[in-house]
Structure formats: C-alpha cells, structure tokens
Design a protein around this motif. Structure first.
Motif, PDB file in Angstrom:
ATOM      1  N   ARG A   1      13.519  -9.748   7.332  1.00 18.37           N
ATOM      2  CA  ARG A   1      13.437  -8.735   8.120  1.00 18.37           C
ATOM      3  C   ARG A   1      12.880  -7.533   7.580  1.00 18.37           C
ATOM      4  NH1 ARG A   1      18.646  -6.098  11.506  1.00 18.37           N
ATOM      5  NH2 ARG A   1      17.660  -4.426  12.197  1.00 18.37           N
ATOM      6  N   TYR A   2      13.361  -7.330   6.260  1.00 21.55           N
ATOM      7  CA  TYR A   2      12.816  -6.180   5.449  1.00 21.55           C
ATOM      8  C   TYR A   2      11.030  -6.219   5.191  1.00 21.55           C
ATOM      9  CZ  TYR A   2      12.148  -2.929   1.533  1.00 21.55           C
ATOM     10  OH  TYR A   2      11.624  -1.910   0.602  1.00 21.55           O
ATOM     11  N   HIS A   3      10.661  -7.633   4.922  1.00 21.50           N
ATOM     12  CA  HIS A   3       9.249  -7.691   4.863  1.00 21.50           C
ATOM     13  C   HIS A   3       8.500  -7.442   6.029  1.00 21.50           C
ATOM     14  CE1 HIS A   3       5.774 -10.456   5.169  1.00 21.50           C
ATOM     15  NE2 HIS A   3       5.558 -10.038   3.848  1.00 21.50           N
ATOM     16  N   ASP A   4       9.193  -7.818   7.137  1.00 22.13           N
ATOM     17  CA  ASP A   4       8.444  -7.401   8.462  1.00 22.13           C
ATOM     18  C   ASP A   4       8.379  -6.096   8.606  1.00 22.13           C
ATOM     19  OD1 ASP A   4       7.987 -10.181   8.691  1.00 22.13           O
ATOM     20  OD2 ASP A   4       9.703 -10.551  10.096  1.00 22.13           O
ATOM     21  N   THR A   5       9.399  -5.395   8.461  1.00 28.18           N
ATOM     22  CA  THR A   5       9.566  -3.982   8.729  1.00 28.18           C
ATOM     23  C   THR A   5       8.826  -3.098   8.165  1.00 28.18           C
ATOM     24  OG1 THR A   5      11.883  -4.294   9.418  1.00 28.18           O
ATOM     25  CG2 THR A   5      11.336  -2.030   8.955  1.00 28.18           C
ATOM     26  N   PHE A   6       8.664  -3.756   6.592  1.00 24.59           N
ATOM     27  CA  PHE A   6       7.922  -2.950   5.680  1.00 24.59           C
ATOM     28  C   PHE A   6       6.455  -2.897   6.083  1.00 24.59           C
ATOM     29  CE2 PHE A   6       5.546  -2.180   1.756  1.00 24.59           C
ATOM     30  CZ  PHE A   6       5.942  -1.262   1.112  1.00 24.59           C
ATOM     31  N   THR A   7       5.837  -4.186   6.240  1.00 23.63           N
ATOM     32  CA  THR A   7       4.633  -4.461   6.453  1.00 23.63           C
ATOM     33  C   THR A   7       4.091  -3.809   7.958  1.00 23.63           C
ATOM     34  OG1 THR A   7       5.173  -6.567   7.311  1.00 23.63           O
ATOM     35  CG2 THR A   7       4.365  -6.445   5.082  1.00 23.63           C
ATOM     36  N   SER A   8       4.976  -3.845   8.730  1.00 22.74           N
ATOM     37  CA  SER A   8       4.438  -3.470  10.132  1.00 22.74           C
ATOM     38  C   SER A   8       4.698  -1.612  10.151  1.00 22.74           C
ATOM     39  CB  SER A   8       5.498  -3.785  11.236  1.00 22.74           C
ATOM     40  OG  SER A   8       6.791  -3.342  10.876  1.00 22.74           O
TER      41      SER A   8
ATOM     42  N   ALA B   1       4.113  -0.064   7.286  1.00 23.00           N
ATOM     43  CA  ALA B   1       2.870   0.181   6.470  1.00 23.00           C
ATOM     44  C   ALA B   1       1.597   0.271   7.135  1.00 23.00           C
ATOM     45  CB  ALA B   1       2.704  -0.533   5.173  1.00 23.00           C
ATOM     46  N   ARG B   2       1.366  -0.661   7.917  1.00 27.41           N
ATOM     47  CA  ARG B   2       0.095  -1.171   8.757  1.00 27.41           C
ATOM     48  C   ARG B   2      -0.198   0.172   9.672  1.00 27.41           C
ATOM     49  NH1 ARG B   2       1.307  -5.536  10.109  1.00 27.41           N
ATOM     50  NH2 ARG B   2       0.274  -6.735   8.372  1.00 27.41           N
ATOM     51  N   THR B   3       0.867   0.532  10.461  1.00 28.97           N
ATOM     52  CA  THR B   3       1.082   1.236  11.277  1.00 28.97           C
ATOM     53  C   THR B   3       0.559   2.809  11.194  1.00 28.97           C
ATOM     54  OG1 THR B   3       2.366   0.155  12.961  1.00 28.97           O
ATOM     55  CG2 THR B   3       2.054   2.395  13.568  1.00 28.97           C
TER      56      THR B   3
ATOM     57  N   LEU C   1      -6.247   4.857   6.205  1.00 30.74           N
ATOM     58  CA  LEU C   1      -6.157   4.362   5.074  1.00 30.74           C
ATOM     59  C   LEU C   1      -5.936   3.047   5.196  1.00 30.74           C
ATOM     60  CD1 LEU C   1      -3.613   6.915   3.381  1.00 30.74           C
ATOM     61  CD2 LEU C   1      -6.188   6.920   2.934  1.00 30.74           C
ATOM     62  N   PHE C   2      -7.126   2.323   4.642  1.00 30.10           N
ATOM     63  CA  PHE C   2      -7.201   0.709   5.153  1.00 30.10           C
ATOM     64  C   PHE C   2      -6.699  -0.098   3.735  1.00 30.10           C
ATOM     65  CE2 PHE C   2     -10.174   2.857   7.982  1.00 30.10           C
ATOM     66  CZ  PHE C   2      -9.447   2.596   9.249  1.00 30.10           C
ATOM     67  N   ILE C   3      -5.455   0.015   3.597  1.00 34.65           N
ATOM     68  CA  ILE C   3      -4.623  -0.648   2.487  1.00 34.65           C
ATOM     69  C   ILE C   3      -4.101  -1.934   2.905  1.00 34.65           C
ATOM     70  CG2 ILE C   3      -3.319  -0.513   0.449  1.00 34.65           C
ATOM     71  CD1 ILE C   3      -3.890   2.480   0.440  1.00 34.65           C
TER      72      ILE C   3
ATOM     73  N   PRO D   1      -1.163  -3.952   3.504  1.00 34.36           N
ATOM     74  CA  PRO D   1       0.321  -3.980   3.520  1.00 34.36           C
ATOM     75  C   PRO D   1       0.821  -4.843   2.560  1.00 34.36           C
ATOM     76  CG  PRO D   1      -0.323  -3.807   5.795  1.00 34.36           C
ATOM     77  CD  PRO D   1      -1.597  -4.235   4.951  1.00 34.36           C
ATOM     78  N   ARG D   2       0.555  -6.093   2.460  1.00 30.87           N
ATOM     79  CA  ARG D   2       1.340  -7.052   1.337  1.00 30.87           C
ATOM     80  C   ARG D   2       1.165  -6.738   0.172  1.00 30.87           C
ATOM     81  NH1 ARG D   2      -0.618 -12.924   3.958  1.00 30.87           N
ATOM     82  NH2 ARG D   2       0.406 -12.653   6.056  1.00 30.87           N
ATOM     83  N   GLN D   3      -0.077  -6.150  -0.118  1.00 28.00           N
ATOM     84  CA  GLN D   3      -0.097  -5.692  -1.480  1.00 28.00           C
ATOM     85  C   GLN D   3       0.829  -4.560  -1.997  1.00 28.00           C
ATOM     86  OE1 GLN D   3      -4.130  -4.447  -2.369  1.00 28.00           O
ATOM     87  NE2 GLN D   3      -4.892  -6.579  -2.070  1.00 28.00           N
ATOM     88  N   LEU D   4       0.950  -3.550  -0.900  1.00 24.12           N
ATOM     89  CA  LEU D   4       1.901  -2.659  -0.948  1.00 24.12           C
ATOM     90  C   LEU D   4       3.503  -3.164  -1.281  1.00 24.12           C
ATOM     91  CD1 LEU D   4       0.789   0.348   1.441  1.00 24.12           C
ATOM     92  CD2 LEU D   4       0.803   0.436  -1.253  1.00 24.12           C
ATOM     93  N   PHE D   5       3.689  -4.239  -0.341  1.00 22.76           N
ATOM     94  CA  PHE D   5       4.795  -4.694  -0.336  1.00 22.76           C
ATOM     95  C   PHE D   5       5.249  -5.516  -1.712  1.00 22.76           C
ATOM     96  CE2 PHE D   5       7.738  -8.639   0.343  1.00 22.76           C
ATOM     97  CZ  PHE D   5       8.861  -7.928   0.816  1.00 22.76           C
ATOM     98  N   ILE D   6       4.250  -6.030  -2.252  1.00 23.30           N
ATOM     99  CA  ILE D   6       4.509  -6.791  -3.670  1.00 23.30           C
ATOM    100  C   ILE D   6       4.820  -5.731  -4.551  1.00 23.30           C
ATOM    101  CG2 ILE D   6       3.420  -8.299  -5.165  1.00 23.30           C
ATOM    102  CD1 ILE D   6       1.984  -9.656  -3.123  1.00 23.30           C
ATOM    103  N   ILE D   7       4.113  -4.552  -4.761  1.00 28.40           N
ATOM    104  CA  ILE D   7       4.189  -3.569  -5.608  1.00 28.40           C
ATOM    105  C   ILE D   7       5.700  -3.099  -5.332  1.00 28.40           C
ATOM    106  CG2 ILE D   7       3.436  -1.204  -6.471  1.00 28.40           C
ATOM    107  CD1 ILE D   7       0.853  -1.996  -5.504  1.00 28.40           C
TER     108      ILE D   7
END
Length: 283
Positions: free
Chosen positions: A32-39, A41-43, A50-52, A54-60
């Motif tokens: 749930r934290y992964h889905d919330t963080f990536t969604s 960040a993407r939005t 800023l086209f980064i 989201p998975r890279q930000l989640f890993i960091i």
C-alpha cells in the motif's frame, strides 16, 4: 504431562499465527505504501512538468528509511532515534510536494505581469489572441512557458478557450491568475478591448507584487528570528553532546530522554509556527 504438552502446542500455534499476521500485515502495508508513494509522485511531478521515474524515487526513499536507523545506531548508539527520524522522513515527500507546488505557483504569479504586457503589446500590434499567447510562451521562461504551451496544445486538440483557461486555473489555483482568467473570459464573451484589459491587469498585478515584496522585506527580520530561536536549542544540544557525551548520551538511550526530546520537538514546532503566523500578512 498432558497439560505441558497442551500449553506447548498452544504456544507454538499462537507464535505461528503471530508471525504470519505480522508478515501478512507488513507485506500489505508495504504494498500500500508503494502504491501510494508512486501514484502521488507520478501525479505531483507531472503537474510540475518534472518527468522523473517514481520507482527510482521510491527506491531512494526506502534505502534512506532503512539506512538511517543503522547509521544512528553506529554513531549515536540509539535505534529509537533513527526509527523516529525515519518515520518523519516517510512523511516528508507530502510536504515537499506542497512546498514545490507553492514555489512554482508563486513564480508563475511573478511572471504574470510581464506575460500579460507581452500579450497586450502583441495584440495592439495587430496579432490575434492565440498568436499573441504563442509568441509570449516562446519568449517567457518556465513555468509560464510550460503552462501556456499546454494551453495552446489543448486548443489545437479542440478544447474551447474558456475551458482551457479553467484547466490552467485548476493547475495554478492562485487569486491573481483567477482574476486574469475571469477578465479574459468576460472580455471575450461580452466584447471590448482585450489588450487594454490585459494591460490594466498587468499594472495592477505588478503593484500588488511590489507591495507584497515590501511587506516581505519588513517581516523578514521576524521570520529570521523564528528560524534562529528554533535552531538555537538544537545547536546548543549538539555542542553539549560533544562536550559531555556521557551525560548527554542518556537523552538518546533512555526512555526519559526520548520523552524529553519529543517534548522539545513539540514546543519548538509550536513556537516556530506561532512566529510564522504572527509575521504572515496577507495582501
């Protein structure tokens, strides 16, 4: 003998169920934290152009969350402090997105007077509204350039002028831009000299921004005092820790010290927010 066997089986079943529950809940929470963080960040990143990934930000983010407790355990001898800071770090992205959005919107507002003046000048020279906006978007910097280029792209795809302006207002929900949007829409529907309207709006917004700058200059001392008074106890605590590591180290290793640090954090935050509220003047 039967009682001991029954208690042993019951304890084994209880421990197994506890481990299974913890594993199941932790996996569910992590997903749930992964889905919330990536969604999120993407939005938020897309709204700021800023086209980064989201998975890279989640890993960091996860690397920092799990490495902080180990770092604090090695250098300060406390797991609890690292875990608490990791929890705060997990909440930082939400506030960071809000801060970046606010900073970008304020930069857009500060660019508005020059942008409106360029549109008005182009229209007075004989260009239509779309051509004037396109010329302005090519000359201005981001975020003004990005927003109006998206506005023009929507119009080319068939979106109405007023609807495209409303979409931009959703992305930039500032009072100044709402005034500009209303003025442009009313002028197009009712009729009138749109170039003159935009020139007047440019002059009005420039005076408003100038007044806000004067107020910020007058209240900057109070804001700096709030920052200094908030950081001063932390600085003193770090100095005392290096001077008396054995005595001050108890704050990081004992429950009473953790409670004291929590109380200090609450009081410092309350004081800083109070000072910010006092010196905040809305124009």
């Amino acid at each position: 003998m039967t009682t001991i066997l029954f208690v042993t089986i019951l304890a084994f079943v209880s421990i197994t169920l506890l481990i299974w529950s913890i594993k199941h809940l932790s996996a569910k929470f992590a997903l749930r934290y992964h889905d919330t963080f990536t969604s999120s960040a993407r939005t938020n990143l897309a709204d700021m152009f800023l086209f980064i990934e989201p998975r890279q930000l989640f890993i960091i983010n996860m690397v920092m969350l799990f490495s902080l407790p180990i770092i604090f355990r090695i250098f300060f001898g406390s797991w609890i402090l690292g875990v608490v800071i990791s929890i705060f770090l997990a909440l930082i992205p939400r506030f960071a997105y809000k801060f970046l959005h606010k900073k970008r919107r304020r930069k857009f507002v500060h660019q508005l007077p020059d942008a409106l003046n360029m549109i008005a000048t182009s229209m007075q020279s004989g260009a239509n509204v779309s051509s004037a906006i396109e010329f302005m978007a090519e000359e201005m910097e981001s975020p003004m350039k990005q927003e109006f280029q998206l506005f023009l792209r929507e119009q080319r795809l068939g979106v109405e002028f007023n609807k495209a302006l409303d979409n931009m207002l959703v992305r930039i929900p500032e009072d100044e831009f709402q005034l500009v949007t209303a003025g442009m829409q009313i002028s197009r529907e009712v009729g009138g000299n749109l170039a003159e309207v935009l020139a007047r709006l440019s002059d009005t917004l420039r005076r408003k921004i100038e007044m806000e700058g004067k107020i910020d200059a007058l209240t900057s001392q109070g804001k700096m005092q709030g920052v200094v008074m908030t950081l001063l106890p932390i600085f003193i605590g770090v100095v005392l820790y290096h001077m008396e590591p054995e005595s001050m180290g108890r704050i990081l290793t004992e429950p009473m010290g953790w409670a004291l640090m929590l109380l200090i954090a609450i009081m410092l935050t309350s004081g800083y927010l109070s000072i910010r509220k006092i010196v905040a003047i809305d124009v």
